[in-house]
Scaffold this active site. Structure first.
Site, PDB file in Angstrom:
ATOM      1  N   GLY A  56       2.437   2.537  10.662  1.00 58.18           N
ATOM      2  CA  GLY A  56       3.367   3.637  10.450  1.00 58.18           C
ATOM      3  C   GLY A  56       4.083   4.111  11.702  1.00 58.18           C
ATOM      4  O   GLY A  56       4.690   5.170  11.710  1.00 58.18           O
ATOM      5  N   HIS A  77      -9.504   1.139   5.113  1.00 56.25           N
ATOM      6  CA  HIS A  77      -8.211   1.334   5.781  1.00 56.25           C
ATOM      7  C   HIS A  77      -8.404   2.304   6.949  1.00 56.25           C
ATOM      8  O   HIS A  77      -9.218   3.236   6.870  1.00 56.25           O
ATOM      9  CB  HIS A  77      -7.195   1.896   4.785  1.00 56.25           C
ATOM     10  CG  HIS A  77      -5.806   1.940   5.345  1.00 56.25           C
ATOM     11  ND1 HIS A  77      -5.394   2.959   6.172  1.00 56.25           N
ATOM     12  CD2 HIS A  77      -4.769   1.083   5.234  1.00 56.25           C
ATOM     13  CE1 HIS A  77      -4.149   2.727   6.543  1.00 56.25           C
ATOM     14  NE2 HIS A  77      -3.741   1.594   5.987  1.00 56.25           N
ATOM     15  N   LYS A 109       0.128   4.257  -0.224  1.00 52.79           N
ATOM     16  CA  LYS A 109      -0.511   5.454   0.330  1.00 52.79           C
ATOM     17  C   LYS A 109      -0.301   6.639  -0.632  1.00 52.79           C
ATOM     18  O   LYS A 109      -0.167   6.405  -1.832  1.00 52.79           O
ATOM     19  CB  LYS A 109      -0.001   5.738   1.744  1.00 52.79           C
ATOM     20  CG  LYS A 109      -0.090   4.474   2.614  1.00 52.79           C
ATOM     21  CD  LYS A 109       0.050   4.724   4.076  1.00 52.79           C
ATOM     22  CE  LYS A 109      -0.067   3.394   4.814  1.00 52.79           C
ATOM     23  NZ  LYS A 109      -0.104   3.544   6.264  1.00 52.79           N
ATOM     24  N   ASN A 130       0.870  -1.179   0.000  1.00 51.79           N
ATOM     25  CA  ASN A 130       0.000   0.000   0.000  1.00 51.79           C
ATOM     26  C   ASN A 130       0.905   1.226   0.000  1.00 51.79           C
ATOM     27  O   ASN A 130       1.491   1.564   1.026  1.00 51.79           O
ATOM     28  CB  ASN A 130      -0.890  -0.039   1.259  1.00 51.79           C
ATOM     29  CG  ASN A 130      -1.663   1.250   1.473  1.00 51.79           C
ATOM     30  OD1 ASN A 130      -1.765   2.074   0.573  1.00 51.79           O
ATOM     31  ND2 ASN A 130      -2.213   1.412   2.674  1.00 51.79           N
ATOM     32  N   GLU A 167      -5.190  -4.789  10.919  1.00 49.98           N
ATOM     33  CA  GLU A 167      -4.189  -3.732  11.046  1.00 49.98           C
ATOM     34  C   GLU A 167      -4.448  -2.952  12.323  1.00 49.98           C
ATOM     35  O   GLU A 167      -5.254  -2.001  12.317  1.00 49.98           O
ATOM     36  CB  GLU A 167      -4.277  -2.786   9.848  1.00 49.98           C
ATOM     37  CG  GLU A 167      -3.971  -3.452   8.523  1.00 49.98           C
ATOM     38  CD  GLU A 167      -3.410  -2.440   7.532  1.00 49.98           C
ATOM     39  OE1 GLU A 167      -2.267  -2.643   7.091  1.00 49.98           O
ATOM     40  OE2 GLU A 167      -4.078  -1.446   7.230  1.00 49.98           O
ATOM     41  N   SER A 206       3.522  -1.845  10.409  1.00 51.06           N
ATOM     42  CA  SER A 206       4.966  -1.866  10.634  1.00 51.06           C
ATOM     43  C   SER A 206       5.609  -3.227  10.367  1.00 51.06           C
ATOM     44  O   SER A 206       6.513  -3.647  11.085  1.00 51.06           O
ATOM     45  CB  SER A 206       5.295  -1.364  12.047  1.00 51.06           C
ATOM     46  OG  SER A 206       4.882  -0.012  12.200  1.00 51.06           O
ATOM     47  N   GLU A 239      -6.834   4.774   7.940  1.00 50.56           N
ATOM     48  CA  GLU A 239      -6.695   6.197   7.595  1.00 50.56           C
ATOM     49  C   GLU A 239      -7.972   6.726   6.938  1.00 50.56           C
ATOM     50  O   GLU A 239      -8.343   7.889   7.133  1.00 50.56           O
ATOM     51  CB  GLU A 239      -5.460   6.401   6.698  1.00 50.56           C
ATOM     52  CG  GLU A 239      -4.178   6.248   7.508  1.00 50.56           C
ATOM     53  CD  GLU A 239      -2.973   5.718   6.731  1.00 50.56           C
ATOM     54  OE1 GLU A 239      -2.972   5.750   5.490  1.00 50.56           O
ATOM     55  OE2 GLU A 239      -2.027   5.243   7.403  1.00 50.56           O
TER      56      GLU A 239
HETATM   57  P1  PGA Z   1       2.845   0.483   7.631  1.00 56.09           P
HETATM   58  O1  PGA Z   1       1.366   0.669   7.056  1.00 56.09           O
HETATM   59  O2  PGA Z   1       3.376  -0.814   7.063  1.00 56.09           O
HETATM   60  O3  PGA Z   1       3.600   1.678   7.125  1.00 56.09           O
HETATM   61  O4  PGA Z   1       2.739   0.435   9.097  1.00 56.09           O
HETATM   62  C1  PGA Z   1       0.506  -0.434   6.891  1.00 56.09           C
HETATM   63  C2  PGA Z   1      -0.797   0.028   6.295  1.00 56.09           C
HETATM   64  O5  PGA Z   1      -1.252   1.132   6.636  1.00 56.09           O
HETATM   65  O6  PGA Z   1      -1.404  -0.676   5.471  1.00 56.09           O
END
Ligand code: PGA
Length: 249
Positions: free
Chosen positions: A173, A95, A11, A9, A167, A212, A97
């Site tokens: 992140g 997601h 983003k 992903n 997640e 992460s 976010e």
């Molecule tokens: P990250 O994000 O691997 O940067 O923690 C995962 C995600 O948001 O799908």
């Protein structure tokens, strides 16, 4: 035996030049990888570019979001049929976010899951608790609510036509990964929630872990019995790191 699946992903990252370098690097890195499905989700404007870059490779295309509506007067939205037209196989749905920054409710997420299925896409339903919810001990209730909203909308039998990504919001992140035991425990709970409604769906559905994931913790996570791969954010922006994560699957 469920197949392993790794989805990158990106983003809101990338540019014409950076994408070309990243995807060409990735294609070169993964030639030795077998037995794992790999997909990448660039931002909407680059789907067509990336589709061209991955043509003829094992990499599949995914979108990071989609509209809950099919087509029409919905300014700024992108419909599922358009994504299918652009060669997408997957679409991320809900997601964290999207949920926290753009106000997507469980009901909207369920509509998006249904819209993706309708267009022949594989929706990747993201669920997960915040740090506060984990500390309050409500993790299982949160993921059950998020999952059940989709089950109620499309019916349990359709869930295996999609993928579920656990997640934990506190791990996205942040560099703070769920331990393999913590992740496995929630994955098992997700499978049990489905098993209570349909055993074969619970057995078949792929459950990904995200939050992460790095090259040095991926193998241990993917070795858990109910973890069928990963949804990778930051680490998918490096061809070498993402390829290494795919290799550990
Ligand atoms: P990250 O994000 O691997 O940067 O923690 C995962 C995600 O948001 O799908």
């Amino acid at each position: 035996m469920r197949e392993k699946l790794i989805i990158g992903n990106w983003k809101m990252n990338g540019s014409d030049a950076a994408n070309a370098e990243l995807v060409q690097g990735l294609v070169a890195e993964i030639t030795d990888i077998e037995g794992v499905r790999i997909a990448i989700c660039p931002p909407f404007p680059y789907l067509a570019q990336v589709r061209g870059l991955i043509a003829g490779t094992m990499i599949r295309l995914g979108a990071q979001n989609l509209s809950d509506r099919a087509e029409g007067a919905f300014t700024g939205e992108v419909g599922a049929a358009m994504l299918a037209d652009l060669g997408c196989t997957f679409a991320l749905v809900g997601h964290s976010e999207r949920r926290s920054l753009y106000g997507e409710s469980d009901a909207v997420v369920a509509d998006k899951f249904a819209a993706a299925l309708q267009a022949g896409l594989t929706p990747v339903l993201c669920v997960g608790e915040t740090g506060d919810e984990r500390r309050e001990g409500t993790t299982h209730g949160v993921i059950a609510r998020q999952l059940q909203a989709v089950v109620d909308k499309v019916g349990v039998s359709k869930i295996a036509k999609g993928v579920i990504a656990y997640e934990p919001v506190w791990a996205i992140g942040t560099g703070e990964t769920a331990s393999p035991d913590q992740a496995q425990e929630v994955h098992q709970a997700l499978r049990q929630l489905l098993a209570a409604q349909d055993h074969s769906v619970a057995d078949a559905v792929q459950l990904l872990y995200g939050g992460s994931v790095r090259a040095d913790n991926a193998a241990e996570l993917f070795a858990q019995p109910d973890i069928d791969g990963g949804l990778i954010g930051g680490a998918s922006l490096s061809a070498a790191t993402f390829a290494s994560i795919c290799r550990s699957a």
